[in-house]
Design an enzyme around this catalytic site. Structure first.
Site, mmCIF file in Angstrom:
data_model
loop_
_atom_site.group_PDB
_atom_site.id
_atom_site.type_symbol
_atom_site.label_atom_id
_atom_site.label_comp_id
_atom_site.label_asym_id
_atom_site.label_seq_id
_atom_site.Cartn_x
_atom_site.Cartn_y
_atom_site.Cartn_z
ATOM 1 N N GLU A 218 34.649 -49.739 12.085
ATOM 2 C CA GLU A 218 34.324 -48.537 11.383
ATOM 3 C C GLU A 218 33.428 -48.814 10.177
ATOM 4 O O GLU A 218 33.544 -48.997 9.065
ATOM 5 C CB GLU A 218 35.649 -47.911 10.843
ATOM 6 C CG GLU A 218 36.854 -47.882 11.894
ATOM 7 C CD GLU A 218 36.406 -46.897 12.861
ATOM 8 O OE1 GLU A 218 35.592 -46.009 12.674
ATOM 9 O OE2 GLU A 218 37.112 -46.870 14.065
ATOM 10 N N CYS A 252 33.113 -43.343 3.071
ATOM 11 C CA CYS A 252 32.239 -43.457 4.279
ATOM 12 C C CYS A 252 31.806 -42.267 4.981
ATOM 13 O O CYS A 252 30.634 -42.475 5.623
ATOM 14 C CB CYS A 252 32.928 -44.485 5.424
ATOM 15 S SG CYS A 252 34.420 -43.821 5.957
#
Length: 472
Positions: A218, A252
């Site tokens: 990720e 993110c």
């Protein structure tokens, strides 16, 4: 990986201990898995204030309300969803067989992988430790979690709480520096999930390759936002400011830059400044705005600004008062005319800087996005169905939200993951269960079957059957 450092030797011993425990009980019942999820939920509920206080101290300032909303509430949704659906996910799934295999029966059995490694970043330490753990526990696995050294108080407290909640051979937290993190990613886990930067993701994947450890990465990248030609403009700006300032942009999936119809740049800046003032009045003393995590990250953001400005970019501070190194408070700054070759436009920003890029047509906006590495998230603000359909179909990103920012992450039924440079694999909900399971195919043949009809010696019978079977 062999290493003489005591903490690495301890990690290797811990992995062996968990694998032995897995082999003693390789397929826990749903009742056992549900009990583990409920224990995790109770631990988080009972200690959320203490964890929020630790996180606030680690950041220098982070509002408890933001922590509860962005981490604990989202994680509660993950646990609740797993408890609602996990028993059904565990069931074997019947599959069809082609006519030449009849009367055989086919099915897929979800099987726990074993021991899962989870490497956690500093920006959302509880959510990004707990989310993968929920998926791993639902799938029946054991887990070792490596927390970030940039949040030492939160990491130490989480280690203590996990030790009080789970046996050592079931779920354990380890803490240490970059050397331990490197050794962690080189262990022969049955699956390794890493959340962090694309640069470190390369290193994690190289280390995992030594044992052919499957990985879920990720990562991040530059997630674009498009203010479309049919957008509700003020709503779009307000929503983007909210998404970009959550955790001071240290997210993110934060919008990394915004594509705005040419001529709307100044209107965007003015509306964003008004929204920023409304959200964070008296900015210099406002306690709702999060500090930058460290002096190093604060200096990195300042370098991005200085380089862009030296290359001709214009800065548009959206809050009163400038950046304060003493408190690591960095205001939201819109940036126009940033040169494409600057680090601001090439690297993931991970902070409260928002480049504004004008476009002339939707074709131009789509082409701009597609000329760059595939992002973790993409945001579109528009109410026109044809525009929405085009952006859905003509761009590729890890996830997408329409007329919203960040909230697709909070939808526990949607898989979360990247594509290309923004990562690989996904978790959350059923996809998380599947990620941490071996979906094992099983074919069961009946006692009386036609297998002998196609066995050697070959001859007229087999050739006649092949002629029938290969008819298109």
């Amino acid at each position: 990986m062999k290493n003489d450092l005591p903490e690495i030797a301890a990690l290797e011993a811990l992995l062996r201990e968990q694998r032995q425990a897995y082999l003693r009980a390789p397929y826990p019942s749903w009742e056992t898995r549900a009990a583990h999820l409920k224990a995790l939920s109770a631990m988080l509920r009972d200690n959320r204030d203490a964890l929020a206080d630790a996180m606030n101290a680690d950041f220098g300032n982070r509002a408890k309300e933001e922590i509860l909303l962005a981490e604990f509430l989202v994680l509660k949704g993950e646990i609740d969803g797993a408890l609602r659906h996990g028993k059904r996910w565990m069931k074997s799934e019947r599959r069809s067989t082609n006519k030449w295999l009849l009367p055989a029966r086919a099915k897929v059995i979800p099987q726990p992988l074993g021991v899962v490694g989870i490497i956690v970043p500093w920006n959302y330490p509880i959510l990004l430790a707990g989310g993968p753990l929920v998926s791993a526990l639902t799938a029946g696995n054991r887990a070792i979690i490596k927390m970030s050294e940039l949040t030492p108080r939160t990491s130490a407290l989480f280690e203590q709480l996990i030790a009080q909640t789970f046996s050592r051979d079931h779920v354990t937290v380890v803490n240490g520096d970059a050397a331990l993190a490197a050794a962690f990613s080189a262990q022969p886990f049955d699956h390794l999930l890493f959340t962090g930067s694309t640069k470190v993701g390369h290193e994690v994947m190289r280390a995992a390759a030594e044992h052919l450890t499957p990985v879920t990465l990720e990562l991040g990248g530059k997630s674009p936002a498009i203010v479309g030609p049919h957008a509700r403009f003020d709503n779009a700006v307000d929503n983007l400011v909210a998404g970009k300032t959550l955790n001071a942009g240290q997210t993110c999936i934060a919008p990394d830059y915004v594509l705005v119809p040419r001529g709307k740049e100044q209107a965007f800046i003015e509306r964003a400044r008004a929204r920023m003032t409304a959200m964070y009045p008296d900015f210099a003393r406002n306690r709702d705005y999060t500090s930058i995590i460290s002096e190093r990250h604060f200096a990195r953001l300042q370098r991005l600004v200085d380089e862009a400005q030296a290359a001709g970019a214009q800065l548009h501070p959206l809050a009163d008062g400038g950046a304060d190194a003493a408190t690591r408070r960095f205001p939201l700054i819109a940036v126009t005319n940033a040169a494409d070759e600057t680090a601001l436009m090439q690297e993931e920003i991970f902070g409260p800087l928002l480049p504004i890029v004008p476009y002339d047509t939707l074709d131009d906006a789509i082409a701009w996005i597609n000329a760059r590495p595939r992002p973790l998230a993409l945001y579109l603000y528009d109410d026109d169905a044809a525009t929405i359909r085009r952006v859905e179909q003509e761009t590729i990103s890890g996830g997408m939200a329409v007329n919203e920012t960040l909230m697709h992450l909070a939808c526990e039924s949607l898989p979360f993951g990247g594509v290309g440079a923004s990562g690989m694999g996904a978790y959350h909900g059923y996809e998380g269960f599947a990620t941490f399971s071996k979906m094992k195919p099983v074919l069961t043949q009946a006692r009386w079957n036609a297998r002998g009809l196609i066995s050697p010696p070959y001859g007229k019978r087999v050739n006649a059957l092949l002629k029938l079977m290969l008819r298109f």
